[in-house]
Design an enzyme around this catalytic site. Structure first.
Site, short mmCIF file in Angstrom:
data_model
loop_
_atom_site.label_atom_id
_atom_site.label_comp_id
_atom_site.label_asym_id
_atom_site.label_seq_id
_atom_site.Cartn_x
_atom_site.Cartn_y
_atom_site.Cartn_z
N GLU A 16 0.87 -1.17 0.00
CA GLU A 16 0.00 0.00 0.00
C GLU A 16 0.92 1.23 0.00
OE1 GLU A 16 -2.72 0.30 3.31
OE2 GLU A 16 -3.48 2.22 2.56
N ARG A 60 5.74 -12.90 9.63
CA ARG A 60 6.32 -11.57 9.43
C ARG A 60 7.74 -11.54 9.97
NH1 ARG A 60 2.80 -7.35 9.11
NH2 ARG A 60 4.33 -5.86 9.88
N LYS A 82 4.72 0.52 9.40
CA LYS A 82 4.76 1.81 8.70
C LYS A 82 4.14 2.92 9.53
CE LYS A 82 3.34 0.05 4.66
NZ LYS A 82 2.61 0.01 3.42
P1 ATP Z 1 2.69 -2.22 7.83
O1 ATP Z 1 1.95 -2.93 8.92
O2 ATP Z 1 4.09 -1.88 8.14
O3 ATP Z 1 1.91 -1.08 7.24
P2 ATP Z 1 1.64 -3.77 5.72
O4 ATP Z 1 1.61 -5.25 5.68
O5 ATP Z 1 0.36 -3.06 5.95
O6 ATP Z 1 2.79 -3.32 6.67
P3 ATP Z 1 1.82 -3.48 2.93
O7 ATP Z 1 2.25 -2.32 2.16
O8 ATP Z 1 0.41 -3.90 2.86
O9 ATP Z 1 2.25 -3.21 4.40
O10 ATP Z 1 2.74 -4.75 2.65
C1 ATP Z 1 3.07 -5.23 1.37
C2 ATP Z 1 3.56 -6.64 1.51
O11 ATP Z 1 4.66 -6.72 2.41
C3 ATP Z 1 2.47 -7.52 2.08
O12 ATP Z 1 2.39 -8.69 1.29
C4 ATP Z 1 2.92 -7.84 3.45
O13 ATP Z 1 2.48 -9.09 3.87
C5 ATP Z 1 4.43 -7.73 3.36
N1 ATP Z 1 5.00 -7.35 4.66
C6 ATP Z 1 4.72 -6.25 5.37
N2 ATP Z 1 5.36 -6.24 6.54
C7 ATP Z 1 6.08 -7.38 6.58
C8 ATP Z 1 6.96 -7.99 7.54
N3 ATP Z 1 7.24 -7.40 8.69
N4 ATP Z 1 7.52 -9.17 7.23
C9 ATP Z 1 7.27 -9.76 6.05
N5 ATP Z 1 6.46 -9.27 5.12
C10 ATP Z 1 5.86 -8.09 5.37
MG MG Z 2 -0.50 -1.41 6.94
MG MG Z 3 -1.41 -3.97 4.05
#
Ligand code: ATP
Ligand code: MG
Ligand code: MG
Length: 549
Positions: free
Chosen positions: A32, A258, A268
């Site tokens: 995102e 994760r 984020k």
């Molecule tokens: P955040 O909670 O930091 O906002 P998010 O999962 O909402 O992270 P996205 O932009 O949706 O962020 O993530 C894109 C991809 O990265 C998704 O497929 C997610 O599963 C993966 N991802 C995000 N954080 C991690 C992590 N800590 N370890 C492994 N993969 C991750």
């Molecule tokens: Mg998020």
């Molecule tokens: Mg997300």
């Protein structure tokens, strides 16, 4: 390096290729654009793009841009830069979930026509109450049995902007008594008047993540949709949507744990808080666990990819030690960073018998002659590192002391004859002499064990040197929900010193990496370093593991 390490996802892919279920694979990385990518995303990038590379498949980069208020073009750009910097290239054009808004709308109409979606105007509080809890089943909304015609009319008017934000939603009609709360008639569309970075003001309704994600995967022909474990409970919804619309492809979702790292955070939202509250200089502050922060710190794409390989992919939750990352970075830099000398905390040395002293050339790297050589100047006035001298040496001291000898790296054997002190008793200068017969050869009749680095004062260049420590003082800064994680920030995470470097680095471009002998690996700052002008170095990592306690 070497062959990929297997994991449960590879086992699944191997099976799918062997059985002929798929003839090639398509994965995707779906961020995102609501912030900069962090080290957790790096794991996901290495996994998704890495699989595509190893299996000769494809990996799409798709922005999950369904929350217009939180998303912007700067974030989207930074994400593309970070993926490329890590060494990956996506399949074809960048994709956007917003490219599918029309298709998503049409599929919603299909669900309504099949009696599988309805417009609900319960208030958010009522919705929550009807939804039930983990231990209590939900109850059907009184609007659940609206006619198809009425739902079609209301949904069309939601899109046309006839209702206020939040006045009603479109819900999937699944099962209000499901033990899985995600299946209790989840919202799939909401009304939100927000300007979207790509569709502008065209839409005032936006599809929800779970509904959007599976359809986007299917439209792109994704074979293996890999996400983190918190989406395991969403998988039945992923499958329900695809099972109930007319779409030829049904990707399978697989979940892995994760990445979390000790002494830092991987969210984020929290990283944004650090930026907004100016606890760091920006998203790419070298202390940040963002990809751009790691880049500015001097981490290499190769080192980060090696780190991802070492931590592996599994379903078990564990927090990884920073030492694993630093070890991977250090090993990569050891093989290729040219080695020069720098002084962080100078102590003046006067050579009392410097007349006739010679300079020598030295290799930039002991095992890589192709990196070339430079002259290591010598003169009467030198700098050494202040902590390389001890008037009263501790046991086992191999560095300089009064009356003792050391080798100056790439130069002479030097003896300290006198320590000059200021009024407070602090040593401010050493008077030393060299053995003129020791340039490039061992002294006669005695062994000199210690080697210290030095600079010729008149030849050395001043440099700003930035030294980093861990960003937080505790291993799990956000473990306690009742305490703001910022209270655990390390006040000493950044130390800026005025040091000195060899003239050989004068014209280094930004992002040039060096080993400063005995001090660590350093990189010229991407933003503030000026070749031939103001020199700014960031310490990437020390030479030895300073995290082990
Ligand atoms: P955040 O909670 O930091 O906002 P998010 O999962 O909402 O992270 P996205 O932009 O949706 O962020 O993530 C894109 C991809 O990265 C998704 O497929 C997610 O599963 C993966 N991802 C995000 N954080 C991690 C992590 N800590 N370890 C492994 N993969 C991750
Ligand atoms: Mg998020
Ligand atoms: Mg997300």
């Amino acid at each position: 390096s070497a062959a990929p390490v297997s994991n449960f996802i590879r086992t699944i892919i191997d099976g799918d290729l062997a059985s002929g279920k798929h003839s090639s694979i398509v994965t995707r990385f779906p961020p995102e654009p609501n912030g900069y990518l962090h080290v957790g995303h790096a794991k996901s990038i290495c996994l998704n793009f890495g699989l595509a590379k190893d299996y000769n498949g494809k990996c799409n980069l798709r922005f999950d841009d369904t929350n217009p208020e939180k998303e912007n073009a700067e974030y989207a750009q930074s994400i593309q830069d970070d993926v490329r910097w890590l060494g990956f290239q996506w399949n074809g054009e960048v994709r956007w979930a917003s490219d599918y808004f029309d298709a998503l709308y049409d599929f919603a109409v299909e669900l309504i026509n099949k009696g599988l979606a309805y417009v609900d105007d319960l208030t958010p509080e009522q919705m929550r109450e009807y939804r039930g809890t983990l231990t209590q089943p939900g109850r059907n909304s009184p609007n659940r049995d609206r006619s198809v015609a009425e739902n079609l009319d209301l949904f069309r008017r939601m899109k046309a902007g006839e209702f206020a934000d939040g006045a009603m939603v479109l819900r999937a009609k699944i099962d209000m008594s499901s033990p899985n709360i995600n299946l209790r008639d989840p919202v799939i569309y909401r009304i939100k008047r927000a300007h979207h970075i790509r569709t502008g003001d065209k839409w005032c309704i936006y599809p929800m993540y779970d509904y959007t994600h599976c359809i986007s995967d299917a439209l792109e022909g994704i074979t293996h949709s890999i996400c983190t474990l918190e989406f395991e409970d969403h998988r039945p919804l992923y499958d329900w949507v695809l099972d109930n619309i007319t779409i030829p492809c049904h990707p399978r979702q697989y979940e892995f744990s994760r990445l979390e790292l000790h002494y830092t955070i991987t969210s984020k939202r929290k990283l944004l808080q650090l930026v907004n509250e100016k606890k760091v200089s920006g998203w790419d502050d070298p202390r940040m666990p963002t990809i751009s922060g790691m880049r500015r710190r001097g981490y290499t794409p190769e080192g980060i990819r090696e780190f991802a390989k070492r931590i592996g992919v599994s379903k078990s939750e564990n927090i990884v030690d920073m030492a694993i990352m630093e070890g991977a970075i250090r090993e990569d830099l050891e093989l290729r960073a040219p080695r020069v000398m720098a002084i962080i905390n100078p102590l003046k040395v006067t050579i009392t018998n410097a007349d006739g002293a010679q300079t020598r050339e030295a290799d930039f790297h002991p095992n890589m002659p192709e990196l070339g050589k430079r002259v290591v100047p010598f003169s009467k006035d030198l700098f050494i590192e202040a902590d390389d001298f001890a008037e009263v040496p501790p046991a086992g001291w191999k560095r300089l002391t009064l009356g003792g000898e050391i080798r100056l790296r790439h130069s002479y054997v030097m003896r300290c004859d006198e320590a000059v002190k200021d009024a407070t008793g602090k040593v401010v200068e050493l008077k030393c002499s060299i053995d003129h017969d020791t340039l490039g050869k061992n002294p006669e009749g005695r062994k000199v064990k210690g080697v210290i680095h030095f600079l010729s004062k008149e030849h050395a260049l001043p440099a700003e040197i930035r030294l980093y420590d861990r960003l937080f003082t505790v291993p799990e800064p956000d473990a306690d929900r009742d305490v703001d994680f910022c209270t655990h920030l390390n006040p000493a995470s950044l130390t800026v010193v005025q040091g000195w470097v060899e003239a050989a680095v004068r014209d280094a471009a930004p992002e040039t990496r060096y080993q400063f002998e005995r001090l660590g690996y350093f990189v010229t700052d991407r933003r503030d370093h000026q070749p031939g002008g103001k020199l700014v170095f960031n310490r990437t990592v020390t030479l030895r593991d300073s995290w082990a306690k």
